[in-house]
Design an enzyme around this catalytic site. Structure first.
Site, PDB file in Angstrom:
ATOM      1  N   GLU A  30      -4.298   6.718  -5.184  1.00  0.00           N
ATOM      2  CA  GLU A  30      -4.574   6.062  -6.473  1.00  0.00           C
ATOM      3  C   GLU A  30      -5.952   6.466  -6.993  1.00  0.00           C
ATOM      4  O   GLU A  30      -6.885   6.590  -6.203  1.00  0.00           O
ATOM      5  CB  GLU A  30      -4.520   4.543  -6.292  1.00  0.00           C
ATOM      6  CG  GLU A  30      -3.149   4.061  -5.904  1.00  0.00           C
ATOM      7  CD  GLU A  30      -3.147   2.583  -5.544  1.00  0.00           C
ATOM      8  OE1 GLU A  30      -4.152   1.880  -5.771  1.00  0.00           O
ATOM      9  OE2 GLU A  30      -2.115   2.131  -5.024  1.00  0.00           O
ATOM     10  N   ARG A  58       0.860  -1.183   0.000  1.00  0.00           N
ATOM     11  CA  ARG A  58       0.000   0.000   0.000  1.00  0.00           C
ATOM     12  C   ARG A  58       0.896   1.232   0.000  1.00  0.00           C
ATOM     13  O   ARG A  58       1.895   1.291   0.737  1.00  0.00           O
ATOM     14  CB  ARG A  58      -0.895   0.029   1.250  1.00  0.00           C
ATOM     15  CG  ARG A  58      -2.031  -0.990   1.235  1.00  0.00           C
ATOM     16  CD  ARG A  58      -3.068  -0.701   0.152  1.00  0.00           C
ATOM     17  NE  ARG A  58      -4.198  -1.621   0.160  1.00  0.00           N
ATOM     18  CZ  ARG A  58      -4.285  -2.733  -0.559  1.00  0.00           C
ATOM     19  NH1 ARG A  58      -3.297  -3.079  -1.364  1.00  0.00           N
ATOM     20  NH2 ARG A  58      -5.361  -3.496  -0.500  1.00  0.00           N
ATOM     21  N   HIS A 115      -1.193  -0.614  -9.717  1.00  0.00           N
ATOM     22  CA  HIS A 115      -1.788  -1.523  -8.721  1.00  0.00           C
ATOM     23  C   HIS A 115      -2.272  -2.827  -9.394  1.00  0.00           C
ATOM     24  O   HIS A 115      -3.458  -3.153  -9.353  1.00  0.00           O
ATOM     25  CB  HIS A 115      -2.941  -0.841  -7.971  1.00  0.00           C
ATOM     26  CG  HIS A 115      -3.229  -1.492  -6.631  1.00  0.00           C
ATOM     27  ND1 HIS A 115      -3.629  -0.792  -5.529  1.00  0.00           N
ATOM     28  CD2 HIS A 115      -3.181  -2.790  -6.228  1.00  0.00           C
ATOM     29  CE1 HIS A 115      -3.821  -1.620  -4.509  1.00  0.00           C
ATOM     30  NE2 HIS A 115      -3.552  -2.850  -4.917  1.00  0.00           N
TER      31      HIS A 115
HETATM   32  C1  DGY Z   1      -5.453  -6.694  -2.342  1.00  0.00           C
HETATM   33  O1  DGY Z   1      -5.952  -7.802  -2.500  1.00  0.00           O
HETATM   34  O2  DGY Z   1      -5.501  -6.075  -1.302  1.00  0.00           O
HETATM   35  C2  DGY Z   1      -4.736  -6.133  -3.492  1.00  0.00           C
HETATM   36  O3  DGY Z   1      -4.152  -4.923  -3.295  1.00  0.00           O
HETATM   37  C3  DGY Z   1      -5.479  -6.235  -4.772  1.00  0.00           C
HETATM   38  O4  DGY Z   1      -4.522  -6.722  -5.617  1.00  0.00           O
END
Ligand code: DGY
Length: 299
Positions: free
Chosen positions: A247, A219, A265
Site C-alpha cells: 500500500e 492485511r 484501507h
Molecule cells: C489497524 O488498526 O490496524 C487498521 O488497519 C487501521 O484501520
C-alpha cells in the site's frame, strides 16, 4: 513528557497533549520520550534517532510495522488501539461482502455510463445470494466475532477458523482448508505475524469454490497477492479488498477487473472511530506521563 508525532491525529483528545512536536521522523530528537508515527516502520534505525524514547504509541490495532523486540531491548514500551475499531471494520467487511456478491459497483457504473437499456427481467448483472449462504471467518478475534454477529442478521451459516477453537453458539469450527472448501464467502481477520504471512497461499486459494468471494480487511500480506490476482483475472472468484501488500500501490491488473471491489484501507475510517483511536493513543501517552500503567500495551 515530550511527544514527537509525524502528524496530528483527528479528534478532540489530541488537544489534551501539552508538549507535542509535529515533524519528520528522520530528524530525530534527544529529548523525545514518546513517538506517534502512523504508517512508519519503527525499527532500530528509527530508535537510534530517539535515544530517550520510552513509548511508541501505535495508531491502529495492527502493529506489524513496529519492531516490538527491538523496542523491548531498549526499554521502550509499545501500545496499540484495540477494541475501538471492531464494529467499524466489521461494517466495512460486510459492505465489501455485499458489494462484491451483489455487484454493486458494477451496477452503479452501468447506470452512470448510460448502459442501462434493458428491462429488469433481462438483467446483465446477476449477483450471488448473500442471505442464507455460508460465511467462513478466518481469525475469530474481536473483529471476526463482530462480523459473525452481522452475518446472523442475514441468516448466514457461519464457519470460523482460529488457532484455539472456542465454544461459540451458532458458530462452527473448521480446519482452515475445510473452511475454504465449504464457504461461499471467506473473510480474513487474522493479525499479520511471521506465522500468518502468506496464510492464504496459492494452494489454499485454489480450494475456494467456483463463484466464492474473498474479503480482506486485515492485511494484504496474509494472502498470496499474485495468486489472488490470477484467480480474479480468471473470473473464477470475486473479492472485496481493503488491504494490499504494498500500500498504497496495488497490482495494476486489479484495476480493470469487474469482479473485485477495491477500497483504500478504510476499515477504521469513520470520524467517530478515528477520534476514538486518538483517544486511546492520548490516554496511553497521558498514563506514561503520570507514571501510571499503560492502558493497552501490546502483548
Ligand atoms: C489497524 O488498526 O490496524 C487498521 O488497519 C487501521 O484501520
Amino acid at each position: 513528557m515530550r511527544v514527537f508525532a509525524t502528524q496530528r491525529l483527528p479528534g478532540p483528545a489530541w488537544d489534551e497533549l501539552q508538549d507535542v512536536e509535529i515533524g519528520a521522523l528522520e530528524t530525530g530528537r534527544d529529548d523525545v520520550r514518546a513517538l506517534v508515527a502512523p504508517g512508519a516502520r519503527i525499527d532500530d534505525a528509527v530508535l537510534d534517532l530517539f535515544p530517550a524514547l520510552r513509548l511508541v504509541a501505535n495508531y491502529g490495532v495492527g502493529y506489524e510495522l513496529v519492531d516490538v523486540v527491538a523496542c523491548r531491548a531498549r526499554g521502550v514500551e509499545v501500545t496499540n488501539t484495540p477494541g475501538v475499531l471492531d464494529a467499524t471494520t466489521a461494517d466495512l467487511a460486510f459492505a465489501l461482502l455485499l458489494a462484491a456478491r451483489r455487484r454493486l459497483v458494477e451496477a452503479d457504473g452501468h447506470v452512470r455510463s448510460g448502459s442501462w437499456r434493458t428491462g429488469w427481467w433481462e438483467p446483465p448483472l446477476l449477483g450471488r445470494e448473500v442471505s442464507g449462504s455460508t460465511l467462513g471467518i478466518v481469525g475469530l478475534g474481536r473483529i471476526g466475532a463482530a462480523l459473525a454477529r452481522r452475518a446472523r442478521g442475514f441468516d448466514m451459516r457461519v464457519l470460523y477458523h482460529r488457532r484455539t477453537p472456542v465454544d461459540e453458539p451458532g458458530l462452527e469450527y473448521r480446519a482452515l482448508d475445510d473452511l475454504l472448501r465449504e464457504s461461499d464467502v471467506v473473510s480474513i481477520h487474522a493479525p499479520l505475524t511471521p506465522e500468518t504471512r502468506g496464510l492464504i497461499s496459492r494452494e489454499r486459494l485454489a480450494l475456494l469454490r467456483d463463484g466464492a468471494t474473498l474479503v480482506n480487511t486485515a492485511r494484504g500480506a496474509l494472502v498470496d497477492e499474485d495468486a489472488l490476482v490470477e484467480e480474479l483475472v480468471s473470473g473464477r472468484i470475486s473479492a472485496g479488498l481493503d488491504v494490499f501488500v504494498h500500500e498504497p500501490a496495488l497490482p495494476e491488473a486489479l484495476l480493470g477487473l469487474p469482479n473485485v471491489v477495491l477500497t483504500p484501507h478504510v476499515g477504521s475510517a469513520t470520524v467517530e472511530t478515528r477520534a476514538a483511536m486518538t483517544r486511546v493513543v492520548v490516554d496511553n501517552l497521558l498514563a506514561a506521563e503520570r507514571g501510571e500503567p499503560l492502558l493497552t500495551p501490546v502483548p
